[in-house]
Design an enzyme around this catalytic site. Structure first.
Site: not given
Length: 276
Positions: A136, A149
């Site tokens: 990501s 995360y």
């Protein structure tokens, strides 16, 4: 049965979003594709296109082993492994339980690592293959209330770099894809989890602001279509010398560059300015 002479791919987290689009694109490219996810029924459309669906909870050791055994009964090795399964756990560090945080790591890092370990021996024997790890832009930057995360995505980036060096002598390539804001169910899942966990208490105001901005960032065409990431994966696995990293999707490149060029303090201000 799949043909052992044809190139084979495995895509995890293929029941929705990027995983589904990546699988669809690889099928179109001529791969015979295994797709794995917890919800097998949500991959029926891929099965109709020729994929073989397998139920696998990426956090479950037994299911990971069973998936690998099922695949290797049909083919000699996987040529392309796309580690896509993952989710976003958002909340204040103080209020996110350590068991929840461990589960975030199990899904986003350790599951992919274990699956890779089990598939590598056959890839080494064949002396070829490509491992694509979907990280990501969150593996290079950070956002409010995303500590756990981002920790998993930063970890997956570093793990991928070391793996790339280890596997190079065996002809196996490791590629990192860093998506930006992609149109998936990520926004609602993250926002709902935030509000359920920390909608009241000392972080309530911050939680409400982050949940609202997260929901506003997704949906109604605000993000990038997952097919864009599928196109990137398709290009990467076709190249004899792919890049080590590909950045694609809304906000990814500019946000990564802002942190790289201007440093943490400036990036802090950029992130906090969105929370007013």
């Amino acid at each position: 049965m799949f043909d052992k002479s044809k190139r084979t791919a495995l895509v995890t987290g293929a029941s929705s979003g990027m995983g589904k689009e990546i699988a669809r694109r690889l099928i179109k490219d001529g791969f015979q594709v295994f797709v794995a996810a917890r919800h097998v029924d949500r991959m029926d459309d891929l099965v109709k296109l020729g994929a073989r669906s397998l139920r696998m909870d990426i956090s479950n050791e037994a299911e990971i082993k069973a998936t690998v055994d099922a695949i290797l009964r049909e083919v000699d090795a996987v040529d392309v492994l796309v580690n896509n399964a993952g989710f976003g756990l958002y909340g204040p560090v103080e209020e996110v339980g350590i068991d929840e945080a461990r589960y975030q790591f199990e899904v986003n890092l350790f599951g992919a690592a274990r699956l890779t370990q089990l598939l590598l021996p056959k890839m080494r024997e064949k002396r070829s293959g490509t491992i694509v790890n979907i990280t990501s832009m969150g593996g290079k930057i950070y956002t409010l209330l995303g500590a756990w995360y981002h920790a998993t995505k930063h970890a997956l980036e570093g793990w991928s770099d070391c793996l790339r060096l280890e596997l190079a002598p065996f002809g196996i390539k490791v590629v990192v894809i860093e998506p930006g804001l992609i149109e998936t169910g990520f926004g609602d899942v993250a926002a709902n989890g935030l509000l359920n966990r920390s909608g009241t208490g000392p972080y309530a105001k911050l939680t409400q602001i982050v949940a609202k901005s997260t929901r506003a960032a997704y949906g109604q065409g605000r993000g990038t279509n997952p097919s864009v990431i599928a196109d990137v994966v398709s290009r990467a696995v076709k190249q004899s010398k792919p890049r080590t990293r590909y950045v694609a999707g809304k906000y990814a490149r500019p946000l990564i560059k802002i942190r790289e060029w201007f440093g943490d303090r400036m990036f802090d201000r950029v992130i906090m300015s969105q929370m007013r």
